[in-house]
Enzyme design. Structure first.
Site, PDB file in Angstrom:
ATOM      1  N   HIS A 124       0.768  -1.459   0.187  1.00  0.00           N
ATOM      2  CA  HIS A 124       0.025   0.126  -0.120  1.00  0.00           C
ATOM      3  C   HIS A 124       0.795   1.091   0.098  1.00  0.00           C
ATOM      4  O   HIS A 124       0.422   2.323  -0.470  1.00  0.00           O
ATOM      5  CB  HIS A 124      -1.017   0.118   1.158  1.00  0.00           C
ATOM      6  CG  HIS A 124      -1.922  -1.137   1.121  1.00  0.00           C
ATOM      7  ND1 HIS A 124      -2.768  -1.694   2.404  1.00  0.00           N
ATOM      8  CD2 HIS A 124      -2.305  -1.866   0.209  1.00  0.00           C
ATOM      9  CE1 HIS A 124      -3.463  -2.705   2.075  1.00  0.00           C
ATOM     10  NE2 HIS A 124      -3.256  -2.679   0.829  1.00  0.00           N
ATOM     11  N   PHE A 362      -0.782  -8.199   4.909  1.00  0.00           N
ATOM     12  CA  PHE A 362       0.436  -7.666   4.602  1.00  0.00           C
ATOM     13  C   PHE A 362       0.582  -6.401   3.901  1.00  0.00           C
ATOM     14  O   PHE A 362       1.603  -5.901   3.243  1.00  0.00           O
ATOM     15  CB  PHE A 362       1.275  -8.732   3.824  1.00  0.00           C
ATOM     16  CG  PHE A 362       1.231 -10.002   4.278  1.00  0.00           C
ATOM     17  CD1 PHE A 362       1.780 -10.332   5.637  1.00  0.00           C
ATOM     18  CD2 PHE A 362       0.625 -11.165   3.538  1.00  0.00           C
ATOM     19  CE1 PHE A 362       1.606 -11.686   6.124  1.00  0.00           C
ATOM     20  CE2 PHE A 362       0.386 -12.311   3.916  1.00  0.00           C
ATOM     21  CZ  PHE A 362       1.022 -12.659   5.284  1.00  0.00           C
ATOM     22  N   CYS A 363      -0.552  -5.669   4.328  1.00  0.00           N
ATOM     23  CA  CYS A 363      -0.726  -4.006   3.521  1.00  0.00           C
ATOM     24  C   CYS A 363      -0.597  -4.111   1.898  1.00  0.00           C
ATOM     25  O   CYS A 363       0.063  -3.599   1.189  1.00  0.00           O
ATOM     26  CB  CYS A 363       0.121  -3.137   4.015  1.00  0.00           C
ATOM     27  SG  CYS A 363       0.009  -2.735   5.688  1.00  0.00           S
ATOM     28  N   ALA A 364      -1.181  -5.496   1.253  1.00  0.00           N
ATOM     29  CA  ALA A 364      -1.159  -5.555  -0.057  1.00  0.00           C
ATOM     30  C   ALA A 364      -2.256  -6.141  -0.625  1.00  0.00           C
ATOM     31  O   ALA A 364      -2.413  -7.332  -0.942  1.00  0.00           O
ATOM     32  CB  ALA A 364       0.025  -6.676  -0.470  1.00  0.00           C
TER      33      ALA A 364
END
Length: 439
Positions: A124, A362-364
């Site tokens: 992100h 995982f901020c993805a």
């Protein structure tokens, strides 16, 4: 003296916390096995030594006349050279200190004079900031070769100012062909930015050789967890843009009607800087630059393959991967296990085995959606990881699959915890989330 890899201890440099004992839910303690380095790596001992050395001299920088101020200023400014040497910066590239990779990418986003092209596999931090002047998202294809063809088509069809790519996926560890992508971007009239948060701790990056225009990374992933990051890049965009923060240190002259701004890097470093964090980052860069890169890379590759080979023997384990034709990856292994929630696995590994992994998205989020999973478990290998650590992780997951956990676990608000929780965590009579650990 150049540090070399000690194959018995599996550490090319001393890592703080390598002998940490953590409590187990069933009683007793065990040496902590850290497989969460991709989130935040432990400090190199050289880093903590450097911070301790500098602390008595900590003072204001740049304008202080006292001796400690002179020492702090010298440490702060010389740190730019440490970063530049590790990354082999080009002559027209400047080193700007930031809080972390996310901060660095947002800073650059405020400077880009046009559209930015990104893939949908990004963290992100390298996805969200680029909307200011226009973000064009290219969906990754089933192979890396087809993905590159899509990037070429996008960049050639409509001009863009910047191609922003990850150096290594924070989910799968797969490394992108950066020299090739830099050449493509330049041929299409764009510049290239590399989010090196995951790549820099594992690979030596040569900005001159690869042709990378901008690079961002974080100290807390680079074995210097003291709150500093860095943006390295060509100065013209940085000099032309408005200051990232308006304040003292970023100016040459201020009047009641305006200001004359300093050039980069000072232009984007307003306010009192994180001197200790920057000194820690410099110490990490100096230490990493002295390590024998082929030996460290081979060590990481060997442990990663050992982990994959061991997990392949466990029923129901499935690995996450973006492209079948990618040929290089850093020490990250992300997986799911049939019949077990990733959060449950992570809680079990911590509570019963003293092993730390990361679970979640995982901020993805776009990448996890592309890979067809809601959440997963990520095990990441660092400088302090040993073969014994790897074997412990394989054995623990195998035991969970074969006979299940020995403890009960419950999930509340998406968080899995052992029930009951017997390990000490918080000070008495203190609300959760607001107290320091008691050990």
């Amino acid at each position: 003296m150049t540090p070399v890899l000690d194959q018995t201890r599996a550490a090319p440099a001393r890592v703080s916390g390598c002998d940490l004992r953590v409590p187990l839910v069933q009683g007793g303690t065990r040496t902590y096995a850290n497989f969460d380095c991709a989130a935040s790596a432990p400090a190199l001992a050289q880093v903590t030594d450097r911070v301790a050395e500098l602390l008595p001299y900590y003072a204001s920088v740049h304008r202080g006349a006292g001796y400690p101020s002179r020492i702090s200023t010298d440490c702060y400014e010389s740190a730019r050279g440490s970063v530049a040497r590790l990354l082999h910066c080009a002559d027209d590239q400047v080193v700007v200190f930031t809080r972390n990779t996310t901060d660095a990418l947002n800073l650059l986003a405020s400077c880009v004079p046009g559209d930015t092209v990104v893939l949908d596999i990004e963290h992100h931090a390298n996805f969200l900031p680029w909307t200011r002047h226009g973000r064009r998202v290219v969906p990754a294809a089933d192979t890396i070769e087809e993905t590159i063809r899509r990037l070429v088509a996008e960049l050639c069809t409509k001009p863009a100012a910047l191609l922003a790519v990850t150096g290594a996926s924070n989910v799968t560890g797969e490394v992108l062909p950066l020299r090739r992508l830099a050449t493509i971007a330049h041929q299409c009239g764009a510049r290239i930015l590399v989010d090196a948060a995951q790549l820099a701790p594992h690979r030596r990056i040569d900005l001159r050789d690869t042709g990378i225009d901008y690079l961002a990374c974080s100290g807390h992933k680079l074995y210097a967890p003291f709150g500093a990051g860095v943006l390295v890049g060509r100065r013209d965009w940085l000099d032309a843009a408005a200051p990232y923060l308006a304040g003292g240190g970023a100016v040459r002259e201020v009047t009641t009607t305006g200001a004359e701004w300093a050039a980069a890097p000072q232009r984007h470093e307003a306010g009192s800087p994180n001197v200790l964090g920057v000194a820690a980052l410099a110490a990490a860069c100096d230490t990493l630059a002295e390590l024998d890169e082929p030996t460290v890379t081979e060590h990481e590759h060997r442990l990663t393959e050992r982990l994959r080979d061991g997990l392949k023997t466990i029923a129901g384990v499935r690995f996450l991967r973006i492209w079948p034709d990618s040929t290089d990856s850093v020490g990250i292994v992300t997986l799911t296990v049939d019949g077990f929630e990733p959060g449950h696995i992570a809680a079990y590994l911590s509570a019963e085995h003293g092993i730390g992994v990361r679970d979640g998205r995982f901020c993805a989020h776009p990448l996890l959606a592309r890979l067809g999973v809601d959440t997963a478990v990520r095990a990441s290998i660092g400088l302090g990881t040993s073969a014994d650590d790897v074997d412990r992780l394989i054995e623990a997951i195998g035991t969970m699959v074969e006979r299940g956990p020995d403890w009960d676990y419950s999930c509340r608000d998406g968080r899995w915890d052992p029930t009951p929780e017997t390990r000490p965590r918080l000070a008495p009579d203190t609300p959760a989330g607001s107290a320091p650990c008691t050990f």
